[in-house]
Structure formats: C-alpha cells, structure tokens
Design a protein around this motif. Structure first.
Motif, short mmCIF file in Angstrom:
data_model
loop_
_atom_site.label_atom_id
_atom_site.label_comp_id
_atom_site.label_asym_id
_atom_site.label_seq_id
_atom_site.Cartn_x
_atom_site.Cartn_y
_atom_site.Cartn_z
N PHE A 1 0.86 -1.19 0.00
CA PHE A 1 0.00 0.00 0.00
C PHE A 1 0.89 1.24 0.00
CE2 PHE A 1 -2.97 -2.81 2.70
CZ PHE A 1 -3.43 -3.45 1.56
N ARG A 2 0.34 2.37 -0.44
CA ARG A 2 1.10 3.63 -0.41
C ARG A 2 1.59 3.87 1.01
NH1 ARG A 2 -2.82 5.06 -4.24
NH2 ARG A 2 -4.30 5.80 -2.67
N GLY A 3 2.86 4.21 1.13
CA GLY A 3 3.45 4.37 2.45
C GLY A 3 4.22 3.13 2.87
N GLY A 4 3.98 2.00 2.18
CA GLY A 4 4.81 0.81 2.39
C GLY A 4 4.33 -0.15 3.45
N ASN A 5 3.26 0.18 4.17
CA ASN A 5 2.77 -0.72 5.22
C ASN A 5 1.53 -1.47 4.74
OD1 ASN A 5 4.54 0.05 7.52
ND2 ASN A 5 3.63 2.06 7.12
N GLY A 6 1.61 -2.81 4.87
CA GLY A 6 0.49 -3.64 4.41
C GLY A 6 0.58 -3.84 2.91
N LEU A 7 -0.09 -4.89 2.42
CA LEU A 7 -0.03 -5.18 0.99
C LEU A 7 -1.21 -6.05 0.58
CD1 LEU A 7 0.97 -8.37 0.73
CD2 LEU A 7 3.16 -7.38 1.30
N ALA A 8 -1.36 -6.17 -0.73
CA ALA A 8 -2.37 -7.09 -1.27
C ALA A 8 -1.74 -7.83 -2.44
CB ALA A 8 -3.60 -6.32 -1.74
N VAL A 9 -2.23 -9.03 -2.70
CA VAL A 9 -1.70 -9.82 -3.80
C VAL A 9 -2.85 -10.51 -4.51
CG1 VAL A 9 -1.25 -11.85 -2.31
CG2 VAL A 9 0.07 -11.54 -4.43
N ASP A 10 -2.80 -10.50 -5.84
CA ASP A 10 -3.83 -11.17 -6.64
C ASP A 10 -3.32 -12.53 -7.10
OD1 ASP A 10 -5.51 -9.07 -6.35
OD2 ASP A 10 -5.70 -8.60 -8.49
N ILE A 11 -4.19 -13.54 -7.01
CA ILE A 11 -3.86 -14.88 -7.48
C ILE A 11 -4.95 -15.26 -8.47
CG2 ILE A 11 -3.59 -17.29 -6.76
CD1 ILE A 11 -3.06 -15.49 -3.92
N GLY A 12 -4.54 -15.77 -9.64
CA GLY A 12 -5.52 -16.14 -10.65
C GLY A 12 -5.89 -14.94 -11.51
N GLN A 13 -6.81 -15.19 -12.44
CA GLN A 13 -7.18 -14.14 -13.39
C GLN A 13 -8.68 -14.14 -13.63
OE1 GLN A 13 -4.75 -15.09 -16.76
NE2 GLN A 13 -3.11 -13.72 -16.07
N GLY A 14 -9.14 -13.09 -14.28
CA GLY A 14 -10.55 -13.03 -14.64
C GLY A 14 -11.26 -11.89 -13.97
N PRO A 15 -12.46 -11.59 -14.46
CA PRO A 15 -13.20 -10.43 -13.96
C PRO A 15 -13.78 -10.65 -12.56
CG PRO A 15 -14.50 -11.59 -15.62
CD PRO A 15 -13.17 -12.29 -15.55
N ARG A 16 -14.00 -11.90 -12.20
CA ARG A 16 -14.58 -12.14 -10.86
C ARG A 16 -13.45 -12.13 -9.83
NH1 ARG A 16 -18.99 -16.92 -10.65
NH2 ARG A 16 -19.39 -15.87 -8.67
N ILE A 17 -13.59 -11.29 -8.81
CA ILE A 17 -12.54 -11.19 -7.79
C ILE A 17 -13.18 -11.37 -6.41
CG2 ILE A 17 -10.51 -9.90 -7.01
CD1 ILE A 17 -11.01 -7.91 -9.27
N VAL A 18 -12.58 -12.26 -5.64
CA VAL A 18 -13.03 -12.47 -4.27
C VAL A 18 -11.89 -12.08 -3.33
CG1 VAL A 18 -13.55 -14.29 -2.60
CG2 VAL A 18 -14.73 -14.24 -4.78
N GLY A 19 -12.21 -11.39 -2.25
CA GLY A 19 -11.17 -10.93 -1.33
C GLY A 19 -11.08 -11.79 -0.08
N LEU A 20 -9.86 -11.93 0.41
CA LEU A 20 -9.61 -12.57 1.71
C LEU A 20 -8.79 -11.57 2.51
CD1 LEU A 20 -8.46 -16.13 0.50
CD2 LEU A 20 -10.78 -15.44 1.20
#
Ligand SMILES: [Zn+2]
Ligand SMILES: [Zn+2]
Length: 396
Positions: free
Chosen positions: A57-76
């Motif tokens: 994230f901006r500022g360097g603390n915390g992050l997110a990562v995408d696995i897989g592809q396609g228009p449907r996105i589920v978050g954990l």
C-alpha cells in the motif's frame, strides 16, 4: 471444485511447518497500528518467493496480492497489527519487544491468509481471481480506510475474514448470519448557560437539572427511535458540572457511549442522539454543543457470504464442529469493507483444550497453532466456493 480443494489441502499439509515458522517470526516482532514495515517485509518476501506479485500500500505498510485471473474477484482479508500490551507467556517465540504483543492473534490471521494465498497459487488454474489483503491498523481502526484509499476493494464480488476465538477449542469454526460484531460510538455533550444563584433558577438556566434530564431522558427516547432489534444503547459514563451547593454552574459536560448491534441501528444512531439531545436541551434553554465520534460499523454478514463461509467450514472441520458464535460487543474495522462488497466473517477456535482459558487482549493469550491449517483451508475453500457460485455481479 474437488480438484482445487484436494490440491489446496495437499499443499497445506506438506507446508504447515513453514506457515508456523512465519507466524512465529511475526509473533516475536509485533508492530503497532499503521507502522508495520517489518511484518510487511516478511509477508512480501514469502509471496515473492512463490512467484507472486504483491503490491504494498502507499506508504509501504500492508499489501495485497492477486492470485488467478478473470473479472470475478473475491477478497480474503487478514489484519496484521499487534497491541501495546506486555506478553505474559513463556513461549520460546514470545514477543521480543517490551510492552508489545500479538494478543489479538493477528499473527495467526496473517498465517491463515499466507497459507490460503500460497495454496491457491499452486492449485490448478483458478475459476477467477482471489485478492489476499494483509491489512495494518485494525486495532487502531485506520487500516480499513487505508485499504479502501488504495482501491483494493474496487471490483470485489465479496470479501471474507477470520478471527481467532480463544474461548473455543481448536478444531471448531463458526460464523453467524447478520452482525457478528457491534458498533460503539463516543458522544460528548457540552451544555452552557449564564450561571447564577440557586435561589433564582428562573433568571438563569439550571444546568445541573438540564444535564440530569438528558441523562434520564435521551437513552430511553433514543432506543425508541429505532427498531428494538437494533439494540441501540446510550449509556453515560461521566457527568461533570458545578462545585458549590448554592451556585448554578455555567458549564457542564456528559460523556457516554452509543452501542448498537446492527448496521441499520448504527446508521440511525448519530442523527437520533443529536436530535434528541437538542430537543431535550431546548426544553431547558441550555446551549448545547455535541461532539459525536463515530467508531466502526458492525460486521454484518450477508446471507450468501455467510452460507459460503459456513459451507467451507463444514467441509474443513466437519458439520458437527461448526458452531454459532455469539455476537461480540467489540468493534472490528472489517465492518467498513461492507460499504464496498458483501462481507463474511467467521471465527476459528484456538483454545488448545487444556490449561487456563485466556481472552483476546490478555498478555496470557495463547493460540493453538493447529488452527493455522484450519484457517488457511477455510479461507482458500471459501474463495473457491465463492468463485464457482453463480455470479452476483450485474451483467451486461
Ligand atoms: Zn483486538
Ligand atoms: Zn483482533
């Protein structure tokens, strides 16, 4: 779906040690609030090693990562921050920083999410995208806004999270339909008037009387301005005014909390309290200033997210080991995520089954690490279940 689940479970079984190791590293180096660079480094390194492309994230603390592809996105989502609290366990990997510890189990949550991310990454091509979010500042309640400001929730179909439950034995998991946490706002009410002699209240504003009227009238009126099932409760913890028995003070203050069980109650709470305090104060002719501070909304599990999470839990721990958690009166900043996507939150038992039972936010809190595999499997299975369910996205 069974192919994905078997692959996920197989990978997790053979990599349990690695996840425990990561959890212990995070546990030994607790970081607070938004400031979690070392924890973010550890998580980022492991994801990069797996060939993934985490975005800090901006500022360097915390992050997110995408696995897989396609228009449907589920978050954990996992929260990763610790507490300014001395650890009182004798664990070999206990906190190395005085006055700080992972007494809310967010180190476990990070391991759940890491397990899910890595297991999903090696599984056969996924039926969509899973975005795994490692969020700082849950305890200080700013982290959800940071995730939102970074656009991480844009386009998510739904988003799931788990929390450790130290009062429930490892091997059990639970979730509930509707609100699973509560909301708590703070209110401070300042009254003022000209002051004067208690012999002549008619020439002044009897401020002590005015404060008392608010204390005795507003909570009852507020609870009648919303559906009783919203469980809206106004309770004052402080009242200050005056010093002499025969002088009417010119200033007075009330401080209290506004708690509610539902999102609808929380949405209505501020306006109701402001309006009713104004109306009661107007009867007394006191001038009023209200400082109302919003806390977090309740985490309100929507029906589909609840059912996806419950199904995954039953598949992992067995139907008999899925329990119905009570609604916690605590707050949780995952509640903000529901403004962007339907949410599902559940609890994972971490009580080892023997020894004293501790609570979250206690220095003696110990989590059974067997829960890591359970949490990781529940998250990964929920993501697969969600991506293979009929879409709830608008089409065309
Ligand atoms: Zn906590
Ligand atoms: Zn927590």
């Amino acid at each position: 779906m069974s192919g994905w689940l078997a692959s996920i479970d197989g990978w997790l079984r053979t990599h349990e040690r690695q996840l425990i190791e990561l959890r212990r590293q995070i546990h030994a180096h607790p970081e607070l609030g938004i400031d979690v660079p070392h924890t973010t480094d550890l998580i980022e390194r492991r994801l990069l090693e797996a060939g993934l492309s985490p975005q800090r994230f901006r500022g360097g603390n915390g992050l997110a990562v995408d696995i897989g592809q396609g228009p449907r996105i589920v978050g954990l989502r996992a929260d990763i921050d610790a507490l300014p609290l001395q650890e009182l366990t004798n664990l070999p990997f206990a906190s190395r920083i005085d006055g700080r510890s992972h007494a809310c189990g967010h180190d476990m949550h990070a391991a759940f999410a890491m397990g899910a991310a890595l297991a999903l990454a090696q599984a056969p091509e996924l039926p969509g995208r899973v975005r795994v979010i490692f969020q700082p500042a849950e305890e200080t309640l700013g982290g959800a806004h940071m995730v939102i400001a970074n656009g991480i929730l844009d386009g998510l179909e739904r988003v799931f999270a788990l929390h450790c439950e130290p009062q429930v034995k490892v091997g059990q998991a639970g979730t509930r339909l509707g609100a699973i946490t509560a909301a708590c706002d703070l209110v401070e009410i300042h009254l003022s008037g000209p002051g004067g002699h208690t012999a002549r209240p008619h020439l002044s504003v009897d401020l002590v009387d005015a404060l008392a009227r608010i204390v005795t009238t507003v909570p009852g009126l507020t609870s009648r301005s919303v559906d009783p099932r919203d469980g809206l409760s106004v309770v004052f913890g402080a009242i200050e005014a005056g010093s002499a028995p025969n002088a009417i003070p010119s200033e007075g203050v009330l401080r209290g909390t506004v708690r509610t069980l539902t999102r609808a109650g929380w949405t209505a709470a501020e306006d109701a309290v402001r309006r009713l305090v104004d109306e009661v104060a107007a009867l007394t002719r006191a001038s009023v200033k209200i400082d109302y501070r919003r806390g977090v909304p309740p985490v309100d599990n929507d029906v589909t997210s609840f059912s996806l999470l419950r199904t995954a839990m039953a598949g992992v721990v067995g139907d008999d080991s899925v329990y119905m958690p009570e609604q916690s009166m605590g707050g949780e900043d995952f509640g903000w995520y529901a403004d962007y996507a339907p949410v599902g939150m559940g609890r994972i038992g971490v009580y080892p089954g023997s020894g004293p039972m501790s609570d979250l936010h206690q220095g003696t809190f110990v989590a059974d690490e067997r829960a890591i595999l359970i949490g990781a499997r529940v998250l990964a299975h929920t993501a697969i279940g969600s991506l293979t369910s009929p879409t709830s996205l608008p089409t065309g």
